[in-house]
Design a protein around this motif. Structure first.
Motif, mmCIF file in Angstrom:
data_model
loop_
_atom_site.group_PDB
_atom_site.id
_atom_site.type_symbol
_atom_site.label_atom_id
_atom_site.label_comp_id
_atom_site.label_asym_id
_atom_site.label_seq_id
_atom_site.Cartn_x
_atom_site.Cartn_y
_atom_site.Cartn_z
ATOM 1 N N VAL A 22 0.842 -1.203 0.000
ATOM 2 C CA VAL A 22 0.000 0.000 0.000
ATOM 3 C C VAL A 22 0.872 1.246 0.000
ATOM 4 O O VAL A 22 0.624 2.204 -0.748
ATOM 5 C CB VAL A 22 -0.949 0.001 1.224
ATOM 6 N N HIS A 23 1.911 1.250 0.846
ATOM 7 C CA HIS A 23 2.792 2.421 0.913
ATOM 8 C C HIS A 23 3.510 2.651 -0.408
ATOM 9 O O HIS A 23 3.634 3.787 -0.874
ATOM 10 C CB HIS A 23 3.816 2.261 2.032
ATOM 11 N N CYS A 24 3.990 1.565 -1.034
ATOM 12 C CA CYS A 24 4.688 1.693 -2.318
ATOM 13 C C CYS A 24 3.756 2.245 -3.390
ATOM 14 O O CYS A 24 4.167 3.020 -4.249
ATOM 15 C CB CYS A 24 5.248 0.337 -2.753
ATOM 16 N N ASP A 25 2.475 1.837 -3.336
ATOM 17 C CA ASP A 25 1.504 2.273 -4.348
ATOM 18 C C ASP A 25 1.037 3.705 -4.112
ATOM 19 O O ASP A 25 0.928 4.497 -5.059
ATOM 20 C CB ASP A 25 0.308 1.326 -4.350
ATOM 21 N N LYS A 26 0.748 4.065 -2.845
ATOM 22 C CA LYS A 26 0.140 5.359 -2.541
ATOM 23 C C LYS A 26 1.145 6.402 -2.056
ATOM 24 O O LYS A 26 0.900 7.593 -2.174
ATOM 25 C CB LYS A 26 -0.967 5.202 -1.494
ATOM 26 N N GLY A 27 2.260 5.947 -1.462
ATOM 27 C CA GLY A 27 3.228 6.902 -0.942
ATOM 28 C C GLY A 27 2.725 7.593 0.311
ATOM 29 O O GLY A 27 1.617 7.337 0.776
ATOM 30 N N LEU A 30 -1.191 10.958 2.621
ATOM 31 C CA LEU A 30 -2.650 10.863 2.555
ATOM 32 C C LEU A 30 -3.237 10.689 3.958
ATOM 33 O O LEU A 30 -2.528 10.341 4.891
ATOM 34 C CB LEU A 30 -3.065 9.681 1.671
ATOM 35 N N ILE A 34 -7.739 6.671 4.017
ATOM 36 C CA ILE A 34 -7.382 6.175 2.677
ATOM 37 C C ILE A 34 -6.481 4.955 2.801
ATOM 38 O O ILE A 34 -6.689 3.929 2.146
ATOM 39 C CB ILE A 34 -6.694 7.275 1.851
ATOM 40 N N TYR A 35 -5.457 5.067 3.670
ATOM 41 C CA TYR A 35 -4.561 3.932 3.871
ATOM 42 C C TYR A 35 -5.321 2.733 4.438
ATOM 43 O O TYR A 35 -5.064 1.588 4.072
ATOM 44 C CB TYR A 35 -3.415 4.317 4.808
ATOM 45 N N TRP A 37 -8.491 1.968 4.018
ATOM 46 C CA TRP A 37 -9.319 1.372 2.961
ATOM 47 C C TRP A 37 -8.459 0.554 2.004
ATOM 48 O O TRP A 37 -8.804 -0.577 1.647
ATOM 49 C CB TRP A 37 -10.058 2.478 2.207
ATOM 50 N N CYS A 38 -7.314 1.119 1.609
ATOM 51 C CA CYS A 38 -6.408 0.417 0.686
ATOM 52 C C CYS A 38 -5.867 -0.864 1.315
ATOM 53 O O CYS A 38 -5.767 -1.906 0.657
ATOM 54 C CB CYS A 38 -5.242 1.312 0.282
ATOM 55 N N GLU A 42 -6.156 -4.639 -0.027
ATOM 56 C CA GLU A 42 -4.946 -5.428 -0.286
ATOM 57 C C GLU A 42 -4.983 -6.750 0.492
ATOM 58 O O GLU A 42 -4.613 -7.803 -0.033
ATOM 59 C CB GLU A 42 -3.695 -4.629 0.098
#
Length: 203
Positions: A22-27, A30, A34-35, A37-38, A42
């Motif tokens: 998730v961190h690699c995708d969203k950075g 945020l 959001i994290y 939910w992602c 995942e």
């Protein structure tokens, strides 16, 4: 060893890997929701069922009440969300500073965990093998990455240093893995050496 240790260990590895994905995708930067939910999505993609913000059943002297995750007013929720946003932003700034100041520590360790998980999947390790192999792979991966990215080394030097790292753990790997898994590991390691030798010497 507790009967549930292996299952708990496997779940821990899967959750850490999902959080890194998730961190690699969203950075960074945020808001927390959001994290959250992602991460739920995942984990679902990885076959892990989970529930977020679950209500709690409160019992008191024969009375019961279902308490939802948040009972605050809209204004309180807005303040909490703003605080979360500030906290996450602060964390993101600290994380960015940490990566800039110490790229060989947290950033490489995270990359090492991700690389270790990838190799673990390629080898199709059993839960018992994961407990023994993953710590070795997690320790190796950042060292190999550091050599690969060191432009002061020649291609031959990179090859020699990476092979030296692999040779240190080779007896352990051979004892734990099946012959087919060990052969596949050797192919993965050879590929890592080839990739390292393709990087340009001297920048």
């Amino acid at each position: 060893m507790h009967a549930l240790f292996e299952r708990a260990s496997g779940l821990t590895e899967a959750i850490i890997a999902a959080a890194i994905e998730v961190h690699c995708d969203k950075g960074p930067g945020l808001i927390e929701s959001i994290y959250e939910w992602c991460l739920l999505k995942e984990l679902g993609l990885r076959g892990l069922e989970c529930v977020s913000q679950k209500s709690v059943l409160i019992e008191y002297k024969g009375f019961t009440r279902e308490e939802p995750p948040t009972m605050a007013s809209e204004e309180t929720r807005r303040k909490k969300n703003m605080k979360k946003y500030i906290d996450v932003t602060t964390f993101a700034l600290c994380f960015s500073t940490l990566v800039l100041v110490a790229p060989t520590s947290f950033a490489q360790n995270a990359a090492g965990i991700s690389k270790a998980e990838a190799i673990s999947q390629q080898l199709n390790l059993t839960p018992q093998q994961k407990v023994k192999i993953l710590p070795i792979l997690r320790e190796e991966a950042p060292k190999v990455a550091a050599i690969k990215n060191d432009n002061s080394l020649s291609r031959i030097q990179k090859m020699q240093q990476i092979r030296a790292i692999h040779q240190q753990t080779d007896p352990q790997m051979k004892a734990i893995l099946s012959p087919a898994q060990y052969e596949k590991l050797q192919a993965i390691r050879q590929q890592a050496i080839r990739e390292a030798m393709q990087t340009r010497h001297g920048g």
